[in-house]
Design a protein around this motif. Structure first.
Motif, PDB file in Angstrom:
ATOM      1  N   LEU A 162       0.829  -1.333  -0.136  1.00 58.80           N
ATOM      2  CA  LEU A 162      -0.108  -0.132  -0.013  1.00 58.80           C
ATOM      3  C   LEU A 162       0.912   1.305   0.047  1.00 58.80           C
ATOM      4  O   LEU A 162       0.538   2.329  -0.683  1.00 58.80           O
ATOM      5  N   LEU A 163       1.904   1.161   0.754  1.00 62.09           N
ATOM      6  CA  LEU A 163       2.891   2.541   0.852  1.00 62.09           C
ATOM      7  C   LEU A 163       3.469   2.550  -0.536  1.00 62.09           C
ATOM      8  O   LEU A 163       3.540   3.714  -1.095  1.00 62.09           O
ATOM      9  N   ALA A 164       3.754   1.525  -1.107  1.00 61.78           N
ATOM     10  CA  ALA A 164       4.643   1.775  -2.458  1.00 61.78           C
ATOM     11  C   ALA A 164       3.710   2.099  -3.358  1.00 61.78           C
ATOM     12  O   ALA A 164       3.989   3.089  -4.425  1.00 61.78           O
ATOM     13  N   ALA A 165       2.239   1.787  -3.414  1.00 65.45           N
ATOM     14  CA  ALA A 165       1.319   2.098  -4.231  1.00 65.45           C
ATOM     15  C   ALA A 165       1.056   3.507  -4.279  1.00 65.45           C
ATOM     16  O   ALA A 165       0.906   4.573  -5.179  1.00 65.45           O
ATOM     17  N   LEU A 166       1.053   4.302  -2.969  1.00 65.43           N
ATOM     18  CA  LEU A 166       0.783   5.569  -2.787  1.00 65.43           C
ATOM     19  C   LEU A 166       1.961   6.377  -3.303  1.00 65.43           C
ATOM     20  O   LEU A 166       1.898   7.390  -3.738  1.00 65.43           O
ATOM     21  N   TYR A 167       3.157   6.003  -3.024  1.00 62.30           N
ATOM     22  CA  TYR A 167       4.162   6.632  -3.491  1.00 62.30           C
ATOM     23  C   TYR A 167       4.383   6.707  -4.959  1.00 62.30           C
ATOM     24  O   TYR A 167       4.497   7.889  -5.568  1.00 62.30           O
ATOM     25  N   LEU A 168       4.095   5.607  -5.443  1.00 69.46           N
ATOM     26  CA  LEU A 168       4.090   5.473  -6.844  1.00 69.46           C
ATOM     27  C   LEU A 168       2.965   6.347  -7.564  1.00 69.46           C
ATOM     28  O   LEU A 168       3.236   7.184  -8.592  1.00 69.46           O
ATOM     29  N   VAL A 169       1.746   6.255  -7.067  1.00 72.77           N
ATOM     30  CA  VAL A 169       0.588   7.331  -7.540  1.00 72.77           C
ATOM     31  C   VAL A 169       1.096   8.812  -7.317  1.00 72.77           C
ATOM     32  O   VAL A 169       0.933   9.607  -8.396  1.00 72.77           O
ATOM     33  N   GLY A 170       1.643   9.090  -6.249  1.00 79.67           N
ATOM     34  CA  GLY A 170       2.134  10.345  -6.133  1.00 79.67           C
ATOM     35  C   GLY A 170       3.297  10.894  -7.213  1.00 79.67           C
ATOM     36  O   GLY A 170       3.083  11.975  -7.781  1.00 79.67           O
ATOM     37  N   ALA A 171       4.229   9.965  -7.328  1.00 79.48           N
ATOM     38  CA  ALA A 171       5.371  10.189  -8.338  1.00 79.48           C
ATOM     39  C   ALA A 171       4.672  10.415  -9.413  1.00 79.48           C
ATOM     40  O   ALA A 171       5.119  11.165 -10.314  1.00 79.48           O
ATOM     41  N   VAL A 172       3.764   9.560 -10.086  1.00 80.70           N
ATOM     42  CA  VAL A 172       3.350   9.814 -11.415  1.00 80.70           C
ATOM     43  C   VAL A 172       2.268  10.989 -11.570  1.00 80.70           C
ATOM     44  O   VAL A 172       2.471  11.634 -12.573  1.00 80.70           O
ATOM     45  N   ALA A 173       1.677  11.247 -10.592  1.00 79.55           N
ATOM     46  CA  ALA A 173       0.870  12.446 -10.441  1.00 79.55           C
ATOM     47  C   ALA A 173       1.851  13.669 -10.605  1.00 79.55           C
ATOM     48  O   ALA A 173       1.580  14.613 -11.433  1.00 79.55           O
ATOM     49  N   THR A 174       3.086  13.494  -9.909  1.00 77.30           N
ATOM     50  CA  THR A 174       3.879  14.736 -10.208  1.00 77.30           C
ATOM     51  C   THR A 174       4.474  14.985 -11.267  1.00 77.30           C
ATOM     52  O   THR A 174       4.501  16.126 -11.929  1.00 77.30           O
ATOM     53  N   VAL A 175       4.702  13.900 -12.226  1.00 81.91           N
ATOM     54  CA  VAL A 175       5.251  13.844 -13.589  1.00 81.91           C
ATOM     55  C   VAL A 175       4.315  14.225 -14.544  1.00 81.91           C
ATOM     56  O   VAL A 175       4.406  15.044 -15.329  1.00 81.91           O
TER      57      VAL A 175
END
Length: 81
Positions: free
Chosen positions: A22-35
């Motif tokens: 779950l933490l990895a997924a949240l981090y990835l979603v945030g990183a993708v949204a940033t880009v």
């Protein structure tokens, strides 16, 4: 140290697999949204920092439980006089 490299890896190593995913997924979603959407970087960095602290606390809980079990085992095995 694993969570420093990859968010969620420390939780996964500690045996908290769902929490790590779950933490990895949240981090990835945030990183993708940033880009993709230009979200500010500071919006997903807290997940990374929190993930490291959460992994450290999980390791401490696991170590404490292990020490408690070892102490109980030592206490029940009295030396024969």
């Amino acid at each position: 140290m694993l969570s420093l490299v990859a968010t969620g890896a420390g939780q996964f190593y500690n045996g908290e697999r769902l929490r790590g995913l779950l933490l990895a997924a949240l981090y990835l979603v945030g990183a993708v949204a940033t880009v993709q959407y230009g979200w500010p970087l500071f919006l997903w960095i807290p997940f990374w920092i929190w993930g490291m602290e959460d992994a450290r606390r999980g390791a401490r809980r696991g170590n404490r439980a292990l020490l408690d079990r070892l102490a109980a085992d030592v206490a029940t095995h009295q030396p024969h006089a």
